[in-house]
Write a protein that holds these residues in place. Structure first.
Motif, mmCIF file in Angstrom:
data_model
loop_
_atom_site.group_PDB
_atom_site.id
_atom_site.type_symbol
_atom_site.label_atom_id
_atom_site.label_comp_id
_atom_site.label_asym_id
_atom_site.label_seq_id
_atom_site.Cartn_x
_atom_site.Cartn_y
_atom_site.Cartn_z
ATOM 1 N N ILE A 257 7.054 -3.892 -3.510
ATOM 2 C CA ILE A 257 6.737 -2.897 -2.578
ATOM 3 C C ILE A 257 7.152 -3.150 -1.197
ATOM 4 O O ILE A 257 6.876 -4.201 -0.751
ATOM 5 C CB ILE A 257 5.197 -2.765 -2.578
ATOM 6 N N LEU A 258 7.825 -2.283 -0.463
ATOM 7 C CA LEU A 258 8.276 -2.668 1.170
ATOM 8 C C LEU A 258 7.456 -2.049 1.941
ATOM 9 O O LEU A 258 7.272 -0.794 1.869
ATOM 10 C CB LEU A 258 9.794 -2.186 1.285
ATOM 11 N N HIS A 259 6.629 -2.934 2.658
ATOM 12 C CA HIS A 259 5.526 -2.580 3.683
ATOM 13 C C HIS A 259 6.113 -2.529 5.072
ATOM 14 O O HIS A 259 6.886 -3.399 5.558
ATOM 15 C CB HIS A 259 4.585 -3.201 3.549
ATOM 16 N N PHE A 260 5.881 -1.422 5.768
ATOM 17 C CA PHE A 260 6.028 -1.420 7.151
ATOM 18 C C PHE A 260 5.123 -0.357 7.904
ATOM 19 O O PHE A 260 5.070 0.781 7.748
ATOM 20 C CB PHE A 260 7.480 -0.685 7.416
ATOM 21 N N ASN A 261 4.480 -1.018 8.483
ATOM 22 C CA ASN A 261 3.336 -0.388 9.551
ATOM 23 C C ASN A 261 2.588 0.647 8.826
ATOM 24 O O ASN A 261 2.391 1.711 9.333
ATOM 25 C CB ASN A 261 4.006 0.195 10.690
ATOM 26 N N ASN A 262 2.316 0.668 7.569
ATOM 27 C CA ASN A 262 1.215 1.672 6.990
ATOM 28 C C ASN A 262 0.456 1.079 6.049
ATOM 29 O O ASN A 262 0.761 1.038 4.697
ATOM 30 C CB ASN A 262 2.341 2.470 6.357
ATOM 31 N N LEU A 263 -0.649 0.301 6.369
ATOM 32 C CA LEU A 263 -1.444 -0.389 5.498
ATOM 33 C C LEU A 263 -2.215 0.332 4.588
ATOM 34 O O LEU A 263 -2.365 0.020 3.545
ATOM 35 C CB LEU A 263 -2.541 -1.150 6.427
ATOM 36 N N LYS A 264 -2.587 1.866 5.014
ATOM 37 C CA LYS A 264 -3.226 2.640 4.071
ATOM 38 C C LYS A 264 -2.549 2.933 2.906
ATOM 39 O O LYS A 264 -2.964 2.599 1.748
ATOM 40 C CB LYS A 264 -3.585 3.912 4.922
ATOM 41 N N ASP A 265 -1.467 3.159 2.824
ATOM 42 C CA ASP A 265 -0.566 3.622 1.765
ATOM 43 C C ASP A 265 -0.118 2.335 1.004
ATOM 44 O O ASP A 265 -0.158 2.498 -0.355
ATOM 45 C CB ASP A 265 0.910 4.320 2.200
ATOM 46 N N THR A 266 0.344 1.311 1.512
ATOM 47 C CA THR A 266 0.565 0.219 0.750
ATOM 48 C C THR A 266 -0.716 -0.328 0.201
ATOM 49 O O THR A 266 -0.563 -0.878 -1.194
ATOM 50 C CB THR A 266 0.935 -1.027 2.073
ATOM 51 N N ASN A 267 -1.874 -0.383 0.599
ATOM 52 C CA ASN A 267 -2.865 -0.879 -0.002
ATOM 53 C C ASN A 267 -3.205 0.233 -1.215
ATOM 54 O O ASN A 267 -3.671 -0.367 -2.367
ATOM 55 C CB ASN A 267 -4.239 -1.119 0.988
ATOM 56 N N LYS A 268 -3.039 1.271 -1.007
ATOM 57 C CA LYS A 268 -3.322 2.515 -2.181
ATOM 58 C C LYS A 268 -2.255 2.063 -3.318
ATOM 59 O O LYS A 268 -2.928 2.021 -4.428
ATOM 60 C CB LYS A 268 -3.073 3.813 -1.819
ATOM 61 N N CYS A 269 -1.108 1.549 -3.120
ATOM 62 C CA CYS A 269 0.036 1.594 -3.926
ATOM 63 C C CYS A 269 -0.538 0.376 -4.807
ATOM 64 O O CYS A 269 -0.316 0.086 -5.907
ATOM 65 C CB CYS A 269 1.160 1.359 -3.257
ATOM 66 N N ILE A 270 -0.797 -0.978 -4.227
ATOM 67 C CA ILE A 270 -1.271 -2.312 -4.839
ATOM 68 C C ILE A 270 -2.469 -1.953 -5.765
ATOM 69 O O ILE A 270 -2.541 -2.394 -6.703
ATOM 70 C CB ILE A 270 -1.617 -3.115 -3.555
#
Length: 288
Positions: free
Chosen positions: A11-24
């Motif tokens: 997962i490539l994260h960039f300035n978007n904690l909400k979506d990254t956390n949902k994906c994880i």
């Protein structure tokens, strides 16, 4: 008992904690298999740092890698790809956008079935707009330098319109007419004449053996076109796997960074133009 093949989600994260956390969180259910890892790469975030997520998601099968600067889509993903390949020894590597999520409980079991039949690059069904539109497969493939030159001219034209503040009208009124059949029924598509959407790409077998990730000279956009050309060049096997389902929000990171207005459109034209010029150069180099 046969040992299960190792799977890594990158997962490539960039300035978007909400979506990254949902994906994880949507991937955590697969960790119970013992053969799945999650690799999260922070691609130079200036806010919404990955350390916040790392402190909330401590698990030996979740790995965090920090890049000090934004390397772009391909190079950023390739950090995770190389880690999955060399450190985790993964048999299957899935590059998935941070704004995707996985609801399918038997995703891994179905993936194993396809893996044992054999593929080098694959793409799942990628659903957007509350599951009403499938982004895969993409039926427009650029096979020759001449076709790529036409795309370059299009983005040069759009860049000019942007400068004149006329591009928004063109994009809203003209482009939708051209793309009105984008999500039509694809059940009878020609299987050798498609490319895969970059929101979720699955790699295995010969691709992992030959490469350490995506073609790395692009910053954003055009990755699917390079991938299709390289798969064809090396005679690898590309598959569309509609029984694997992924949900995609779409454009979340760039939308958060640039909004939905003129600034984002400039970003879109600039980096598409850059990528397709590099694809043209790559194609011409291979023709020599």
């Amino acid at each position: 008992m046969k040992v299960k093949e190792k799977v890594a989600f990158v997962i490539l994260h960039f300035n978007n904690l909400k979506d990254t956390n949902k994906c994880i969180n949507s991937l955590k259910k697969y960790l119970d298999t013992g053969s799945v890892d999650i690799v999260v790469v922070d691609n130079g975030s200036t806010k919404d740092k990955l350390s916040i997520i790392a402190s909330q998601n401590s698990n030996p099968h979740i790995h965090y890698i920090i890049s000090d600067k934004n390397l772009g889509f391909a190079k950023g993903n390739n950090i995770g790809f190389k880690f999955a390949k060399e450190t985790l020894k993964s048999d299957i590597i899935i590059l998935t956008n941070s704004d995707t999520y996985f609801d399918q409980k038997d995703f891994i079991e179905r993936l194993y079935e396809h893996y044992r039949k054999g593929f080098d690059v694959a793409g799942p069904r990628i659903l957007t707009n509350n599951g009403t539109e499938d982004q895969n497969p993409i039926l427009k493939v650029y096979k020759t330098p001449r076709e790529v030159k036409k795309v370059i001219l299009k983005f040069e034209f759009l860049s000019l319109l942007w400068y004149l503040n006329m591009d928004n009208f063109f994009m809203k009124k003209v482009i939708p007419l051209v793309k009105r059949n984008k999500y039509k029924d694809k059940s009878n598509f020609k299987k050798t004449d498609f490319k895969l959407h970059g929101a979720c790409l699955i790699f295995a077998n010969n691709y992992i053996k030959k490469f350490d990730g995506l073609y790395s000279d692009t910053f954003m956009y055009g990755e699917e076109d390079f991938l299709k050309y390289i798969v064809t060049e090396y005679r690898l096997k590309m598959e569309y796997l509609p029984d694997l389902i992924v949900f995609h929000k779409g454009g979340a990171s760039t939308k958060k960074e640039f909004g939905v207005g003129r600034k984002k459109r400039k970003f879109y034209y600039r980096w598409n133009l850059d990528s397709f010029k590099k694809l043209l150069s790559y194609m011409k180099g291979k023709e020599k």
